[in-house]
Design a protein around this motif. Structure first.
Motif, mmCIF file in Angstrom:
data_model
loop_
_atom_site.group_PDB
_atom_site.id
_atom_site.type_symbol
_atom_site.label_atom_id
_atom_site.label_comp_id
_atom_site.label_asym_id
_atom_site.label_seq_id
_atom_site.Cartn_x
_atom_site.Cartn_y
_atom_site.Cartn_z
ATOM 1 N N ASP A 84 -32.336 -35.980 7.056
ATOM 2 C CA ASP A 84 -30.948 -36.419 7.005
ATOM 3 C C ASP A 84 -30.054 -35.491 7.823
ATOM 4 O O ASP A 84 -30.416 -34.334 8.088
ATOM 5 C CB ASP A 84 -30.449 -36.451 5.557
ATOM 6 C CG ASP A 84 -31.097 -37.569 4.756
ATOM 7 O OD1 ASP A 84 -31.430 -38.615 5.343
ATOM 8 O OD2 ASP A 84 -31.271 -37.378 3.537
ATOM 9 N N ILE A 85 -28.889 -36.001 8.155
ATOM 10 C CA ILE A 85 -27.932 -35.233 8.960
ATOM 11 C C ILE A 85 -27.588 -33.886 8.314
ATOM 12 O O ILE A 85 -27.600 -32.863 9.006
ATOM 13 C CB ILE A 85 -26.653 -36.065 9.236
ATOM 14 C CG1 ILE A 85 -26.996 -37.363 9.987
ATOM 15 C CG2 ILE A 85 -25.610 -35.243 9.992
ATOM 16 C CD1 ILE A 85 -27.627 -37.167 11.348
ATOM 17 N N PRO A 86 -27.299 -33.820 6.999
ATOM 18 C CA PRO A 86 -27.013 -32.500 6.403
ATOM 19 C C PRO A 86 -28.153 -31.497 6.575
ATOM 20 O O PRO A 86 -27.902 -30.298 6.746
ATOM 21 C CB PRO A 86 -26.763 -32.818 4.925
ATOM 22 C CG PRO A 86 -26.291 -34.234 4.930
ATOM 23 C CD PRO A 86 -27.075 -34.903 6.029
ATOM 24 N N GLU A 87 -29.385 -31.958 6.554
ATOM 25 C CA GLU A 87 -30.520 -31.053 6.792
ATOM 26 C C GLU A 87 -30.473 -30.498 8.211
ATOM 27 O O GLU A 87 -30.763 -29.318 8.430
ATOM 28 C CB GLU A 87 -31.842 -31.785 6.586
ATOM 29 C CG GLU A 87 -32.147 -32.152 5.154
ATOM 30 C CD GLU A 87 -33.456 -32.902 5.045
ATOM 31 O OE1 GLU A 87 -34.515 -32.253 5.218
ATOM 32 O OE2 GLU A 87 -33.413 -34.126 4.816
ATOM 33 N N TRP A 88 -30.135 -31.355 9.159
ATOM 34 C CA TRP A 88 -30.026 -30.899 10.546
ATOM 35 C C TRP A 88 -28.871 -29.920 10.704
ATOM 36 O O TRP A 88 -28.977 -28.932 11.429
ATOM 37 C CB TRP A 88 -29.879 -32.081 11.503
ATOM 38 C CG TRP A 88 -31.171 -32.788 11.712
ATOM 39 C CD1 TRP A 88 -31.501 -34.053 11.324
ATOM 40 C CD2 TRP A 88 -32.341 -32.263 12.362
ATOM 41 N NE1 TRP A 88 -32.799 -34.332 11.686
ATOM 42 C CE2 TRP A 88 -33.330 -33.259 12.323
ATOM 43 C CE3 TRP A 88 -32.640 -31.042 12.966
ATOM 44 C CZ2 TRP A 88 -34.602 -33.073 12.874
ATOM 45 C CZ3 TRP A 88 -33.906 -30.856 13.509
ATOM 46 C CH2 TRP A 88 -34.870 -31.858 13.460
#
Length: 75
Positions: A24-28
């Motif tokens: 997911d974007i938050p992980e990136w």
């Protein structure tokens, strides 16, 4: 080399990242924040692409979105 996508292309790239990468974007965003501190977005994009085996298009979109989100939090 700077990759500046149109707003429409940028949105499409960001929307596809979780499906393409499995993250997911938050992980990136966390990966970007925990990575080396580069002063230029191009350097961050290159590092992200090389370190995480991403295309430069996706890496550039992630860095651009991270910067946009970070700036929005400060205003």
């Amino acid at each position: 080399m700077s990759l500046n996508h149109s707003p429409e292309t940028h949105s499409k790239l960001i929307a596809r990242i979780p499906q393409v990468t499995g993250r997911d974007i938050p992980e990136w965003f966390t990966a970007i924040e925990n990575g080396p501190s580069f002063s230029r977005c191009e350097e961050r994009s290159s590092w992200l692409a090389e370190e995480h085996n991403l295309s430069h298009g996706y890496a550039s979109a992630l860095v651009r979105e991270h910067e946009r989100t970070r700036r929005a939090r400060h205003y």
